[in-house]
Design an enzyme around this catalytic site. Structure first.
Site, PDB file in Angstrom:
ATOM      1  N   SER A  13     -55.411  -6.552  37.066  1.00  0.00           N
ATOM      2  CA  SER A  13     -54.776  -7.251  35.942  1.00  0.00           C
ATOM      3  C   SER A  13     -53.760  -6.351  35.235  1.00  0.00           C
ATOM      4  O   SER A  13     -52.727  -6.834  34.749  1.00  0.00           O
ATOM      5  CB  SER A  13     -55.827  -7.767  34.950  1.00  0.00           C
ATOM      6  OG  SER A  13     -56.451  -6.717  34.258  1.00  0.00           O
TER       7      SER A  13
ATOM      8  N   SER B 241     -56.718   4.088  26.551  1.00  0.00           N
ATOM      9  CA  SER B 241     -55.799   5.224  26.592  1.00  0.00           C
ATOM     10  C   SER B 241     -55.030   5.231  27.905  1.00  0.00           C
ATOM     11  O   SER B 241     -55.622   5.025  28.969  1.00  0.00           O
ATOM     12  CB  SER B 241     -56.573   6.553  26.486  1.00  0.00           C
ATOM     13  OG  SER B 241     -57.458   6.567  25.383  1.00  0.00           O
TER      14      SER B 241
ATOM     15  N   HIS C 231     -57.335   4.094  30.951  1.00  0.00           N
ATOM     16  CA  HIS C 231     -58.788   4.265  30.822  1.00  0.00           C
ATOM     17  C   HIS C 231     -59.272   3.461  29.622  1.00  0.00           C
ATOM     18  O   HIS C 231     -58.683   3.540  28.533  1.00  0.00           O
ATOM     19  CB  HIS C 231     -59.155   5.735  30.636  1.00  0.00           C
ATOM     20  CG  HIS C 231     -60.629   5.949  30.554  1.00  0.00           C
ATOM     21  ND1 HIS C 231     -61.456   5.843  31.652  1.00  0.00           N
ATOM     22  CD2 HIS C 231     -61.439   6.230  29.496  1.00  0.00           C
ATOM     23  CE1 HIS C 231     -62.710   6.066  31.287  1.00  0.00           C
ATOM     24  NE2 HIS C 231     -62.723   6.302  29.987  1.00  0.00           N
TER      25      HIS C 231
ATOM     26  N   ASN D  42     -52.676   6.820  34.343  1.00  0.00           N
ATOM     27  CA  ASN D  42     -53.867   5.988  34.495  1.00  0.00           C
ATOM     28  C   ASN D  42     -54.193   5.303  33.169  1.00  0.00           C
ATOM     29  O   ASN D  42     -53.932   5.854  32.092  1.00  0.00           O
ATOM     30  CB  ASN D  42     -55.055   6.851  34.921  1.00  0.00           C
ATOM     31  CG  ASN D  42     -56.342   6.042  35.076  1.00  0.00           C
ATOM     32  OD1 ASN D  42     -56.378   5.033  35.776  1.00  0.00           O
ATOM     33  ND2 ASN D  42     -57.407   6.486  34.417  1.00  0.00           N
TER      34      ASN D  42
ATOM     35  N   ASP E 220     -60.425  11.776  33.887  1.00  0.00           N
ATOM     36  CA  ASP E 220     -60.043  11.210  32.583  1.00  0.00           C
ATOM     37  C   ASP E 220     -59.716  12.283  31.558  1.00  0.00           C
ATOM     38  O   ASP E 220     -60.081  12.185  30.387  1.00  0.00           O
ATOM     39  CB  ASP E 220     -61.168  10.293  32.053  1.00  0.00           C
ATOM     40  CG  ASP E 220     -61.466   9.147  32.993  1.00  0.00           C
ATOM     41  OD1 ASP E 220     -60.546   8.681  33.670  1.00  0.00           O
ATOM     42  OD2 ASP E 220     -62.640   8.724  33.054  1.00  0.00           O
TER      43      ASP E 220
END
Length: 202
Positions: free
Chosen positions: A22, A145, A118, A116, A154
C-alpha cells in the site's frame, strides 16, 4: 529550450515489496504529479504472488520477482536483486513492506540511497508488531518514521515522522489503520526530499 540539469532530472526509483504494497501505491500515485522529482521505474518482490505486483503492472511499471527460497545464502539473493537494480540504473530504493532482513553488503551498497517506512516513532519500538506493543506499553502517542536504511535494524537517520494519538478504545487494527494514513502521506514527501537533495545521509 531549457536544458535538463542533474538537479531537475527525475530520479529513477525502485520499490521493494513482499505483499500488497500500500505504501508503494502511495509512492506511485505521488510520482504521477507533474512536479514529482521521481519516476517509479520498477517494483520488485521476493514473493512471486505479491498482490502489489499486479497494481504496478496496471500502472505501467515494470516488475520482477525472485524467490529468496532459491538461494542458500542471504547475501547471494541480495546480490542478485542489487545486480538487477544496478542494470536498471536505479538511483533510489524504497522499502515498502519488504519483509526481508537485508545483508550488510546490500545495505552498504545502497547506503544513503535506500529508505524505509517503519510503523513507529523511532527509535522507539523497532522491529515487528509495533501497534500491539505500543498498546501493551500504555503509550498515548504512536506514529511512523521514514528513515535511511543501515545494516542495523530500523536504526538509520530519520527523514520524516508523523504522530497519531492512541485512544483507550484502540485495538492493534484500529491503531494500525490510523498510522497507515500517515504513512501514505509522509512516505512520498520523504522520498521527494531525498530525490531533491533536501535530506541526505549523514
Amino acid at each position: 529550450m531549457t536544458a535538463i540539469t542533474p538537479h531537475t532530472k527525475r530520479k529513477r526509483v525502485a520499490v521493494l515489496i513482499s505483499g500488497r504494497g500500500s505504501n508503494m501505491m502511495a509512492l506511485v500515485d505521488a510520482a504521477g504529479a507533474p512536479d514529482s522529482p521521481v519516476d517509479i521505474v520498477i517494483v520488485f518482490s521476493n514473493r512471486m504472488d505479491a498482490p502489489g505486483l499486479d497494481y504496478a503492472r496496471r500502472n505501467g511499471i515494470d516488475t520482477f520477482a525472485l524467490s529468496h527460497k532459491a538461494f542458500n545464502l542471504r547475501q547471494d539473493f541480495d546480490q542478485a536483486v542489487s545486480d538487477k537494480l544496478t542494470a536498471r540504473k536505479i538511483d533510489l530504493v524504497c522499502l515498502a513492506g519488504y519483509m526481508r532482513l537485508l545483508s550488510d553488503a546490500f545495505c552498504q551498497q545502497w547506503q544513503g540511497r535506500m529508505i524505509n517506512m517503519h510503523p513507529s516513532l523511532l527509535p522507539a519500538f523497532k522491529g515487528l508488531d509495533t501497534h500491539q506493543r505500543v498498546l501493551d506499553a500504555g503509550e498515548t502517542e504512536h506514529g511512523c518514521s521514514v528513515h535511511f536504511v543501515t545494516p542495523s535494524l530500523d536504526d538509520g537517520p530519520i527523514i520524516l515522522q508523523a504522530k497519531v494519538p492512541v485512544f483507550v478504545s484502540d485495538t492493534a487494527e484500529t491503531l494500525a489503520a490510523r498510522v497507515l494514513v500517515e504513512e501514505h502521506r509522509i512516505y512520498p514527501l520523504a522520498l521527494a526530499m531525498v530525490a531533491r537533495g533536501e535530506a541526505v545521509f549523514q
